[in-house]
Design an enzyme around this catalytic site. Structure first.
Site, mmCIF file in Angstrom:
data_model
loop_
_atom_site.group_PDB
_atom_site.id
_atom_site.type_symbol
_atom_site.label_atom_id
_atom_site.label_comp_id
_atom_site.label_asym_id
_atom_site.label_seq_id
_atom_site.Cartn_x
_atom_site.Cartn_y
_atom_site.Cartn_z
ATOM 1 N N GLY A 284 0.722 3.084 -1.842
ATOM 2 C CA GLY A 284 2.162 2.861 -1.926
ATOM 3 C C GLY A 284 2.486 1.443 -1.514
ATOM 4 O O GLY A 284 1.813 0.867 -0.653
ATOM 5 N N CYS B 31 -0.437 1.541 6.634
ATOM 6 C CA CYS B 31 0.501 0.702 5.875
ATOM 7 C C CYS B 31 -0.160 -0.650 5.611
ATOM 8 O O CYS B 31 -0.763 -1.233 6.527
ATOM 9 C CB CYS B 31 1.774 0.509 6.696
ATOM 10 N N LEU B 32 -0.035 -1.147 4.406
ATOM 11 C CA LEU B 32 -0.653 -2.434 4.069
ATOM 12 C C LEU B 32 -0.060 -3.587 4.890
ATOM 13 O O LEU B 32 -0.697 -4.628 5.026
ATOM 14 C CB LEU B 32 -0.517 -2.709 2.565
ATOM 15 N N HIS C 65 10.679 1.807 4.260
ATOM 16 C CA HIS C 65 10.585 0.341 4.121
ATOM 17 C C HIS C 65 11.892 -0.235 3.569
ATOM 18 O O HIS C 65 12.289 -1.337 3.938
ATOM 19 C CB HIS C 65 9.458 -0.044 3.153
ATOM 20 N N GLN D 227 7.523 -5.527 1.109
ATOM 21 C CA GLN D 227 6.192 -5.878 1.633
ATOM 22 C C GLN D 227 5.618 -7.109 0.924
ATOM 23 O O GLN D 227 4.621 -7.671 1.384
ATOM 24 C CB GLN D 227 5.226 -4.696 1.487
ATOM 25 N N HIS E 195 7.533 7.381 3.491
ATOM 26 C CA HIS E 195 7.028 6.140 4.108
ATOM 27 C C HIS E 195 7.601 4.916 3.372
ATOM 28 O O HIS E 195 8.109 3.985 4.003
ATOM 29 C CB HIS E 195 5.494 6.138 4.059
ATOM 30 N N GLU E 196 7.522 4.944 2.037
ATOM 31 C CA GLU E 196 7.982 3.778 1.256
ATOM 32 C C GLU E 196 9.502 3.639 1.299
ATOM 33 O O GLU E 196 10.030 2.523 1.342
ATOM 34 C CB GLU E 196 7.497 3.883 -0.202
HETATM 35 C C1 Y12 Z 1 0.267 8.544 3.105
HETATM 36 C C2 Y12 Z 1 0.462 7.724 4.182
HETATM 37 C C3 Y12 Z 1 1.010 6.472 4.003
HETATM 38 C C4 Y12 Z 1 1.354 6.042 2.741
HETATM 39 C C5 Y12 Z 1 1.954 4.687 2.568
HETATM 40 C C6 Y12 Z 1 1.097 3.755 1.787
HETATM 41 N N1 Y12 Z 1 0.064 3.225 2.604
HETATM 42 C C7 Y12 Z 1 -1.020 2.625 2.095
HETATM 43 O O1 Y12 Z 1 -1.151 2.509 0.902
HETATM 44 C C8 Y12 Z 1 -2.002 2.083 3.065
HETATM 45 C C9 Y12 Z 1 -3.107 1.497 2.659
HETATM 46 C C10 Y12 Z 1 -4.077 0.883 3.558
HETATM 47 C C11 Y12 Z 1 -5.226 0.296 2.993
HETATM 48 C C12 Y12 Z 1 -6.159 -0.336 3.791
HETATM 49 O O2 Y12 Z 1 -7.233 -0.992 3.251
HETATM 50 C C13 Y12 Z 1 -8.445 -0.367 3.022
HETATM 51 O O3 Y12 Z 1 -8.581 0.821 3.256
HETATM 52 C C14 Y12 Z 1 -9.501 -1.188 2.450
HETATM 53 C C15 Y12 Z 1 -5.991 -0.366 5.157
HETATM 54 O O4 Y12 Z 1 -7.043 -0.924 5.903
HETATM 55 C C16 Y12 Z 1 -6.880 -2.061 6.614
HETATM 56 O O5 Y12 Z 1 -5.835 -2.581 6.723
HETATM 57 C C17 Y12 Z 1 -8.092 -2.627 7.253
HETATM 58 C C18 Y12 Z 1 -4.871 0.191 5.725
HETATM 59 C C19 Y12 Z 1 -3.903 0.818 4.923
HETATM 60 C C20 Y12 Z 1 1.138 6.866 1.677
HETATM 61 C C21 Y12 Z 1 0.619 8.126 1.861
HETATM 62 CO CO CO Z 2 4.070 0.780 4.490
#
Ligand code: Y12
Ligand code: CO
Length: 177
Positions: free
Chosen positions: A45, A95-96, A141, A50, A137-138
Site C-alpha cells: 500500500g 509502513c514504507l 495517511h 508518502q 492504514h492508507e
Molecule cells: C497490512 C499492514 C500495513 C499495510 C500498509 C502498507 N504497508 C506496506 O506496504 C509496508 C511495506 C514494507 C516493506 C518493507 O520492505 C521490505 O520488506 C523489503 C519494509 O522493510 C523495511 O523497511 C526494512 C517495511 C514495510 C497494509 C497491510
Molecule cells: Co503507511
C-alpha cells in the site's frame, strides 16, 4: 515524474491530503509513477503523501494465494470515504515511511468504502482481511496519521528510542561507505 518515498519524522507526513477535483493526465501520471515505487519497495500500500503529494490518492496491491502481487489486482483509490465498519481485529503493520518497524495495531475487521477511480467514476468496495487493514492504514495517511500514532505511550516511547538509534546507525554507515 520523479518521486521518492519520504520517511518519518518528515513533517509532511502529518499533512492532511486535498480532495482530488481533476481526473486529468497529471493525476494519471502520479498514479503511474507511484506504482513502480511501491513495487520496488516491496509495499502493498502507498498513499500519495508518502511521495510528498498531498492528494487523496492511494494504491493497494494485495498479494494473491501464491503470495504474488499482480497489476491486475491493483486498486487505485481516490477520495475514499468509509461508509460502514464492523468487528475488530489486530494485525502487525509496517509502513514504507517508517522503515524496519512493525507493530500490532487494532483496526475494524470489515469496512465499506466509497471512492473514485482514475477517471472519476464512483465505486464502492466491501473489504475484510488484509485489504480492510491496508485500506484503514492508507486512509489514515490521508489524515496525517501514521500507525505509530496509534501506539500506547510506552510503546511509542520505545519506538522513538529505537528509531532514533536506527537513524543514527544509518547516518554512520553512509559516512563510512
Ligand atoms: C497490512 C499492514 C500495513 C499495510 C500498509 C502498507 N504497508 C506496506 O506496504 C509496508 C511495506 C514494507 C516493506 C518493507 O520492505 C521490505 O520488506 C523489503 C519494509 O522493510 C523495511 O523497511 C526494512 C517495511 C514495510 C497494509 C497491510
Ligand atoms: Co503507511
Amino acid at each position: 515524474m520523479n518521486l521518492e518515498i519520504i520517511e518519518y519524522p518528515n513533517k509532511m507526513l502529518k499533512e492532511k491530503s486535498e480532495k482530488v477535483e481533476k481526473f486529468d493526465a497529471r493525476l494519471h501520471e502520479l498514479l503511474d509513477a507511484m506504482y513502480p515505487i511501491m513495487m520496488a519497495s516491496n509495499g502493498i500500500g502507498l498513499a500519495a503523501i508518502q511521495v510528498a503529494q498531498a492528494k487523496q490518492v492511494l494504491l493497494i496491491n494485495i498479494p494473491d494465494e501464491e503470495d504474488k502481487q499482480s497489476h491486475e489486482n491493483l486498486l487505485e483509490i481516490i477520495n475514499p470515504v468509509i461508509t460502514k465498519t464492523s468487528g475488530q481485529t489486530s494485525y502487525q503493520e509496517g509502513c514504507l515511511s517508517v522503515p524496519s518497524f512493525y507493530e500490532d495495531i487494532d483496526r475494524f475487521e470489515q469496512i465499506s468504502v466509497n471512492f473514485q477511480d482514475r477517471d472519476g467514476n464512483t465505486k464502492s468496495i466491501d473489504a475484510n482481511g488484509l485489504l480492510a487493514i491496508a485500506l484503514q492504514h492508507e486512509m489514515d495517511h490521508l489524515n496525517g496519521i501514521l500507525f505509530i500514532d496509534k501506539l500506547s505511550y510506552s510503546r511509542r516511547k520505545k519506538f522513538e528510542k529505537e528509531y532514533k538509534k536506527m537513524l543514527k546507525e544509518k547516518k554512520n554507515n553512509k559516512h563510512i561507505m
